[in-house]
Design a protein around this motif. Structure first.
Motif, PDB file in Angstrom:
ATOM      1  N   LEU A 197      -4.208   3.501  -8.699  1.00 34.90           N
ATOM      2  CA  LEU A 197      -5.361   3.857  -7.871  1.00 34.90           C
ATOM      3  C   LEU A 197      -6.176   2.614  -7.520  1.00 34.90           C
ATOM      4  N   GLY A 198      -6.292   1.688  -8.459  1.00 37.32           N
ATOM      5  CA  GLY A 198      -6.973   0.426  -8.177  1.00 37.32           C
ATOM      6  C   GLY A 198      -6.254  -0.398  -7.128  1.00 37.32           C
ATOM      7  N   VAL A 199      -4.934  -0.441  -7.190  1.00 37.12           N
ATOM      8  CA  VAL A 199      -4.155  -1.179  -6.181  1.00 37.12           C
ATOM      9  C   VAL A 199      -4.325  -0.533  -4.808  1.00 37.12           C
ATOM     10  N   LEU A 200      -4.296   0.801  -4.757  1.00 37.11           N
ATOM     11  CA  LEU A 200      -4.506   1.491  -3.481  1.00 37.11           C
ATOM     12  C   LEU A 200      -5.889   1.204  -2.928  1.00 37.11           C
ATOM     13  N   TRP A 201      -6.894   1.258  -3.793  1.00 37.06           N
ATOM     14  CA  TRP A 201      -8.264   0.981  -3.350  1.00 37.06           C
ATOM     15  C   TRP A 201      -8.383  -0.453  -2.847  1.00 37.06           C
ATOM     16  N   TYR A 202      -7.816  -1.402  -3.585  1.00 36.27           N
ATOM     17  CA  TYR A 202      -7.911  -2.808  -3.207  1.00 36.27           C
ATOM     18  C   TYR A 202      -7.243  -3.083  -1.866  1.00 36.27           C
ATOM     19  N   THR A 203      -6.055  -2.543  -1.660  1.00 37.32           N
ATOM     20  CA  THR A 203      -5.357  -2.821  -0.404  1.00 37.32           C
ATOM     21  C   THR A 203      -6.060  -2.165   0.785  1.00 37.32           C
TER      22      THR A 203
ATOM     23  N   HIS B 114       0.823  -1.204   0.000  1.00 38.46           N
ATOM     24  CA  HIS B 114       0.000   0.000   0.000  1.00 38.46           C
ATOM     25  C   HIS B 114       0.865   1.265   0.000  1.00 38.46           C
ATOM     26  N   SER B 115       1.938   1.258   0.748  1.00 36.05           N
ATOM     27  CA  SER B 115       2.823   2.423   0.812  1.00 36.05           C
ATOM     28  C   SER B 115       3.533   2.664  -0.515  1.00 36.05           C
ATOM     29  N   VAL B 116       4.056   1.614  -1.109  1.00 38.06           N
ATOM     30  CA  VAL B 116       4.745   1.760  -2.392  1.00 38.06           C
ATOM     31  C   VAL B 116       3.758   2.182  -3.477  1.00 38.06           C
TER      32      VAL B 116
ATOM     33  N   PHE C 194       3.935   5.437  -6.006  1.00 39.75           N
ATOM     34  CA  PHE C 194       3.739   5.358  -7.447  1.00 39.75           C
ATOM     35  C   PHE C 194       2.564   6.221  -7.902  1.00 39.75           C
ATOM     36  N   PHE C 195       1.525   6.310  -7.070  1.00 43.71           N
ATOM     37  CA  PHE C 195       0.391   7.174  -7.415  1.00 43.71           C
ATOM     38  C   PHE C 195       0.845   8.623  -7.518  1.00 43.71           C
ATOM     39  N   TYR C 196       1.626   9.056  -6.575  1.00 46.49           N
ATOM     40  CA  TYR C 196       2.127  10.432  -6.612  1.00 46.49           C
ATOM     41  C   TYR C 196       2.982  10.660  -7.859  1.00 46.49           C
ATOM     42  N   GLY C 197       3.847   9.721  -8.169  1.00 45.20           N
ATOM     43  CA  GLY C 197       4.697   9.844  -9.354  1.00 45.20           C
ATOM     44  C   GLY C 197       3.893   9.809 -10.644  1.00 45.20           C
ATOM     45  N   ALA C 198       2.897   8.921 -10.717  1.00 47.90           N
ATOM     46  CA  ALA C 198       2.068   8.842 -11.922  1.00 47.90           C
ATOM     47  C   ALA C 198       1.226  10.096 -12.085  1.00 47.90           C
ATOM     48  N   PHE C 199       0.745  10.647 -10.993  1.00 49.89           N
ATOM     49  CA  PHE C 199      -0.032  11.883 -11.068  1.00 49.89           C
ATOM     50  C   PHE C 199       0.839  13.042 -11.550  1.00 49.89           C
ATOM     51  N   ALA C 200       2.037  13.140 -11.009  1.00 55.55           N
ATOM     52  CA  ALA C 200       2.951  14.208 -11.440  1.00 55.55           C
ATOM     53  C   ALA C 200       3.326  14.036 -12.917  1.00 55.55           C
TER      54      ALA C 200
END
Length: 70
Positions: A50-56, A11-13, A17-23
């Motif tokens: 975002l799907g991985v974050l939601w799932y975890t 979840h942390s990683v 990655f979400f922050y990097g993909a958004f940027a």
């Protein structure tokens, strides 16, 4: 006792990655010099992360606030 560090690390990683993909997506939208395939790639990466974050986080919530053993 169960080891709950692995799902927390996933979840942390994924958050990093979400922050990097958004940027990257914001920069790709503003740049006119990048090839046309960069914007869909950045958007797809953002959606997957975002799907991985939601799932975890949902897995943690529906498991009684305990992370399952993966």
């Amino acid at each position: 006792m169960r080891d709950t560090r692995r799902p927390l690390a996933i979840h942390s990683v994924a958050g990093w990655f979400f922050y990097g993909a958004f940027a990257a997506k914001v920069l790709a939208v503003q740049s006119r010099r990048l090839p046309g395939w960069v914007l869909p790639l950045a958007g797809g990466t953002l959606a997957i992360v975002l799907g991985v974050l939601w799932y975890t986080s949902a897995l943690w919530y529906y498991n009684g606030y305990q992370l399952p053993h993966l």
